[in-house]
Design a protein around this motif. Structure first.
Motif, short mmCIF file in Angstrom:
data_model
loop_
_atom_site.label_atom_id
_atom_site.label_comp_id
_atom_site.label_asym_id
_atom_site.label_seq_id
_atom_site.Cartn_x
_atom_site.Cartn_y
_atom_site.Cartn_z
N UNK A 189 0.73 -1.23 0.15
CA UNK A 189 -0.02 0.00 -0.08
C UNK A 189 0.86 1.24 -0.13
N UNK A 190 0.52 2.26 -0.81
CA UNK A 190 1.22 3.45 -0.81
C UNK A 190 0.89 4.58 -0.04
N UNK B 282 4.25 -1.11 3.51
CA UNK B 282 3.94 0.24 3.16
C UNK B 282 5.21 0.73 1.98
N UNK B 283 4.41 1.41 1.05
CA UNK B 283 5.55 1.84 -0.18
C UNK B 283 5.67 3.46 -0.28
N UNK B 284 6.61 3.84 -0.50
CA UNK B 284 6.85 5.34 -0.54
C UNK B 284 7.74 5.70 -1.78
N UNK C 173 8.51 -2.07 4.97
CA UNK C 173 8.42 -0.60 4.18
C UNK C 173 9.29 -1.06 3.05
N UNK C 174 8.97 -0.17 1.84
CA UNK C 174 9.54 -0.25 0.53
C UNK C 174 9.59 1.15 0.29
N UNK C 175 11.14 1.85 -0.12
CA UNK C 175 11.21 3.15 -0.40
C UNK C 175 11.70 2.95 -1.72
N UNK D 30 12.90 -2.55 6.15
CA UNK D 30 12.99 -1.58 4.97
C UNK D 30 13.80 -1.73 4.07
N UNK D 31 13.29 -1.96 2.87
CA UNK D 31 13.86 -2.40 1.62
C UNK D 31 13.98 -1.08 0.66
N UNK D 32 15.32 -0.78 -0.10
CA UNK D 32 15.48 0.03 -0.92
C UNK D 32 15.48 -0.59 -2.47
N UNK D 33 14.74 0.01 -2.98
CA UNK D 33 14.74 -0.59 -4.64
C UNK D 33 15.12 0.75 -5.43
#
Length: 272
Positions: free
Chosen positions: A142-143, A181-183, A218-220, A254-257
């Motif tokens: 979810x964003x 959570x995606x940002x 969390x995905x950032x 938290x992952x960084x893509x």
């Protein structure tokens, strides 16, 4: 150049985050249908792709997904994940809950190791049927791009005047952590207005909401593909890693893509 997806089932493609990912598009094949109109959407502005508002039927989705999964399994290349994305917001589909049920049944029968993911802008999670469906999938993503309504209005352009960050946060909290959570972080300007959700004020306020929501992950990420607004700037990997470290200090992974990362209506696979 931004563009639409012209198939119900698309891909698969290898995703760094998800593995071999097969895409499912519930939205119209020749137009965009979304409750956001993000300045960074790889599908372009809503107004650029007007047309029919016909969702792909539940039966067409089930039939095409089954055929594709059977073919992939026969070829010994079953997907690692089945991802709902496409030309807009998938949870707007009137039969979304039933489609998710069909997909889980097919997955269980044909490729039980595969995960089911939904990429959503969270505008429909107040609906009981959508919430029930999202609680059934493996990756409910979810964003939330900002803690401030004004920034969300600038970045995401919610199509409903009633949208508020507080309303979305309260709805997210009902998942009791069973969500990702995606940002998107970016800066620049659009339509002559500055936009930057990487300032200390923005990040600190966003972190407070992350702590309140307590997602399981969390995905950032930042820009990677073409955007309808050409004056946006990609955030550096180092900046994203610094934000991720602050999330992890809250006890939340938290992952960084940083490459091939899409937006709220983002796809796990390339267009044809």
């Amino acid at each position: 150049m931004t563009a639409l997806f012209h198939d119900i089932i698309f891909g698969p493609v290898h995703s760094r985050r998800l593995g071999l990912s097969l895409g499912v598009n519930l939205l119209p094949l020749s137009s965009k249908l979304c409750s956001f109109d993000c300045i960074y959407c790889e599908c372009g502005w809503n107004a650029e792709h007007p047309g029919g508002r016909r969702f792909n039927s539940r039966e067409d989705v089930r039939t095409q997904l089954e055929a594709t999964l059977r073919r992939m399994v026969a070829d010994s290349t079953p997907p690692d994940v089945i991802t709902f994305a496409g030309n807009g917001e998938p949870t707007m589909h009137p039969d979304f809950e039933a489609v998710i049920g069909d997909t889980i049944a097919l997955r269980d029968a044909l490729c039980p190791a595969a995960k089911v993911s939904v990429l959503s802008n969270a505008t429909q999670i107040h609906r009981d049927s959508v919430r029930r469906a999202l609680l059934r999938v493996d990756n409910n993503i979810l964003k939330l791009d900002s803690a401030f309504d004004a920034t969300v209005r600038r970045m995401n352009n919610p199509q409903s005047a009633s949208y508020t960050v507080r309303g979305i946060v309260e709805a997210m909290k009902r998942f009791d952590g069973r969500m990702i959570l995606q940002t998107m972080f970016l800066r620049g300007e659009c339509g002559g207005q500055p936009v930057d959700n990487t300032t200390e004020e923005e990040v600190s306020a966003w972190l407070r909401l992350v702590a309140e929501i307590r997602p399981r992950q969390v995905m950032v990420y930042s820009l990677d593909r073409d955007t309808p607004c050409p004056t946006l700037e990609k955030v550096t990997k180092e900046e994203l890693q610094a934000i991720a470290a602050r999330v992890e200090a809250l006890g939340i992974p938290c992952s960084v893509a940083y490459a091939r990362t899409p937006c709220s209506c983002f796809s796990p696979a390339p267009r044809r």
